[in-house]
Design a protein around this motif. Sequence first.
Motif, PDB file in Angstrom:
ATOM      1  N   ALA A  88       0.859  -1.193   0.000  1.00 30.54           N
ATOM      2  CA  ALA A  88       0.000   0.000   0.000  1.00 30.54           C
ATOM      3  C   ALA A  88       0.887   1.232   0.000  1.00 30.54           C
ATOM      4  N   ILE A  89       0.818   2.010  -1.060  1.00 26.37           N
ATOM      5  CA  ILE A  89       1.543   3.275  -1.153  1.00 26.37           C
ATOM      6  C   ILE A  89       0.540   4.325  -1.602  1.00 26.37           C
ATOM      7  N   ASP A  90       0.619   5.483  -0.981  1.00 24.20           N
ATOM      8  CA  ASP A  90      -0.315   6.558  -1.292  1.00 24.20           C
ATOM      9  C   ASP A  90       0.193   7.343  -2.497  1.00 24.20           C
ATOM     10  N   PHE A  91      -0.346   7.049  -3.683  1.00 18.82           N
ATOM     11  CA  PHE A  91       0.045   7.760  -4.894  1.00 18.82           C
ATOM     12  C   PHE A  91      -0.901   8.933  -5.131  1.00 18.82           C
ATOM     13  N   THR A  92      -0.768   9.953  -4.314  1.00 21.86           N
ATOM     14  CA  THR A  92      -1.545  11.164  -4.534  1.00 21.86           C
ATOM     15  C   THR A  92      -0.949  11.905  -5.724  1.00 21.86           C
ATOM     16  N   LEU A  93      -1.614  12.958  -6.147  1.00 22.66           N
ATOM     17  CA  LEU A  93      -1.117  13.739  -7.282  1.00 22.66           C
ATOM     18  C   LEU A  93       0.271  14.311  -6.977  1.00 22.66           C
ATOM     19  N   LYS A  94       0.463  14.827  -5.769  1.00 27.67           N
ATOM     20  CA  LYS A  94       1.745  15.413  -5.391  1.00 27.67           C
ATOM     21  C   LYS A  94       2.859  14.362  -5.380  1.00 27.67           C
ATOM     22  N   ASN A  95       2.585  13.207  -4.775  1.00 28.38           N
ATOM     23  CA  ASN A  95       3.578  12.134  -4.733  1.00 28.38           C
ATOM     24  C   ASN A  95       3.900  11.620  -6.128  1.00 28.38           C
ATOM     25  N   SER A  96       2.877  11.440  -6.939  1.00 28.88           N
ATOM     26  CA  SER A  96       3.085  10.958  -8.302  1.00 28.88           C
ATOM     27  C   SER A  96       3.884  11.958  -9.127  1.00 28.88           C
ATOM     28  N   LEU A  97       3.616  13.247  -8.934  1.00 27.39           N
ATOM     29  CA  LEU A  97       4.352  14.278  -9.663  1.00 27.39           C
ATOM     30  C   LEU A  97       5.831  14.284  -9.282  1.00 27.39           C
ATOM     31  N   VAL A  98       6.132  14.131  -7.989  1.00 27.34           N
ATOM     32  CA  VAL A  98       7.532  14.082  -7.551  1.00 27.34           C
ATOM     33  C   VAL A  98       8.235  12.869  -8.154  1.00 27.34           C
ATOM     34  N   LEU A  99       7.589  11.721  -8.131  1.00 28.35           N
ATOM     35  CA  LEU A  99       8.200  10.522  -8.709  1.00 28.35           C
ATOM     36  C   LEU A  99       8.345  10.631 -10.226  1.00 28.35           C
ATOM     37  N   LEU A 100       7.375  11.248 -10.882  1.00 28.02           N
ATOM     38  CA  LEU A 100       7.471  11.447 -12.328  1.00 28.02           C
ATOM     39  C   LEU A 100       8.622  12.384 -12.673  1.00 28.02           C
ATOM     40  N   LEU A 101       8.756  13.477 -11.925  1.00 24.22           N
ATOM     41  CA  LEU A 101       9.882  14.397 -12.158  1.00 24.22           C
ATOM     42  C   LEU A 101      11.217  13.703 -11.925  1.00 24.22           C
ATOM     43  N   GLY A 102      11.290  12.856 -10.916  1.00 23.02           N
ATOM     44  CA  GLY A 102      12.514  12.099 -10.664  1.00 23.02           C
ATOM     45  C   GLY A 102      12.851  11.147 -11.786  1.00 23.02           C
ATOM     46  N   THR A 103      11.845  10.484 -12.323  1.00 25.28           N
ATOM     47  CA  THR A 103      12.063   9.569 -13.441  1.00 25.28           C
ATOM     48  C   THR A 103      12.525  10.335 -14.683  1.00 25.28           C
ATOM     49  N   VAL A 104      11.927  11.498 -14.933  1.00 22.92           N
ATOM     50  CA  VAL A 104      12.345  12.320 -16.069  1.00 22.92           C
ATOM     51  C   VAL A 104      13.780  12.806 -15.878  1.00 22.92           C
ATOM     52  N   ALA A 105      14.140  13.190 -14.653  1.00 15.73           N
ATOM     53  CA  ALA A 105      15.511  13.639 -14.385  1.00 15.73           C
ATOM     54  C   ALA A 105      16.513  12.515 -14.620  1.00 15.73           C
ATOM     55  N   CYS A 106      16.175  11.314 -14.199  1.00 17.14           N
ATOM     56  CA  CYS A 106      17.070  10.177 -14.436  1.00 17.14           C
ATOM     57  C   CYS A 106      17.167   9.858 -15.927  1.00 17.14           C
ATOM     58  N   ALA A 107      16.054   9.953 -16.626  1.00 17.85           N
ATOM     59  CA  ALA A 107      16.085   9.718 -18.076  1.00 17.85           C
ATOM     60  C   ALA A 107      16.958  10.760 -18.765  1.00 17.85           C
ATOM     61  N   TYR A 108      16.874  12.022 -18.340  1.00 14.67           N
ATOM     62  CA  TYR A 108      17.724  13.062 -18.922  1.00 14.67           C
ATOM     63  C   TYR A 108      19.195  12.745 -18.686  1.00 14.67           C
ATOM     64  N   CYS A 109      19.530  12.248 -17.497  1.00 17.28           N
ATOM     65  CA  CYS A 109      20.926  11.854 -17.224  1.00 17.28           C
ATOM     66  C   CYS A 109      21.381  10.789 -18.215  1.00 17.28           C
ATOM     67  N   HIS A 110      20.544   9.800 -18.425  1.00 12.50           N
ATOM     68  CA  HIS A 110      20.914   8.722 -19.338  1.00 12.50           C
ATOM     69  C   HIS A 110      21.066   9.239 -20.768  1.00 12.50           C
ATOM     70  N   ILE A 111      20.126  10.049 -21.215  1.00 13.02           N
ATOM     71  CA  ILE A 111      20.183  10.574 -22.587  1.00 13.02           C
ATOM     72  C   ILE A 111      21.411  11.445 -22.788  1.00 13.02           C
ATOM     73  N   ALA A 112      21.693  12.339 -21.826  1.00 15.12           N
ATOM     74  CA  ALA A 112      22.846  13.231 -21.947  1.00 15.12           C
ATOM     75  C   ALA A 112      24.146  12.429 -21.942  1.00 15.12           C
ATOM     76  N   PHE A 113      24.245  11.428 -21.072  1.00 13.67           N
ATOM     77  CA  PHE A 113      25.458  10.631 -20.986  1.00 13.67           C
ATOM     78  C   PHE A 113      25.669   9.816 -22.261  1.00 13.67           C
ATOM     79  N   LEU A 114      24.600   9.214 -22.779  1.00 11.21           N
ATOM     80  CA  LEU A 114      24.736   8.415 -24.004  1.00 11.21           C
ATOM     81  C   LEU A 114      25.056   9.298 -25.209  1.00 11.21           C
ATOM     82  N   ALA A 115      24.495  10.495 -25.269  1.00 11.22           N
ATOM     83  CA  ALA A 115      24.812  11.410 -26.373  1.00 11.22           C
ATOM     84  C   ALA A 115      26.275  11.832 -26.316  1.00 11.22           C
TER      85      ALA A 115
END
Length: 177
Positions: A131-158
Amino acid sequence: MKRKPLLLFAFPFLILSILAGERVATFLLGTYPASPTAWWIWLELRPLSTMLWQQVNLWLGGSMAVDAAILAAVSIVCWMACHTKRSAFPFLANHVALILAGLMIAVGTHSETASTIAAFTSPRGLPYSLAIDFTLKNSLVLLLGTVACAYCHIAFLAEARDRSVRAIRILALQRDL
């Protein structure tokens, strides 16, 4: 694509500012307990960080000065890590921030593995639930974190691709000479 240190530092900065904002709001509540703005800020930031800071305060003796020093030191280390060239330190800063955000959300929402909200079966057949509370705020923070990690991967691979193309061109020039 050129690596932009400010974008690499954005998500760790968000997490550190949530932690610092909660500490400042707690300090202001102690100083001005009748302030509705301080209460509003504290109530908004509390679910994301308070449970984590309660553990940190328990370990460190509850000093706001020590909390501020820790946040400042971690901010400086993350900033320096995101400015390093040709290294994996931006990966580390962003991924640790994402793990910390997930931990703060899990601890702050009193997540447990003994509930009936979402039941799963492990590959070995053992049933468990989460059971994890995926409220809008929590989901937004996790989504931003995932996007930040994806940007790291894209920048490093480029950058790695650009380095390999440059190395091939240098080898071709050496061969031609």
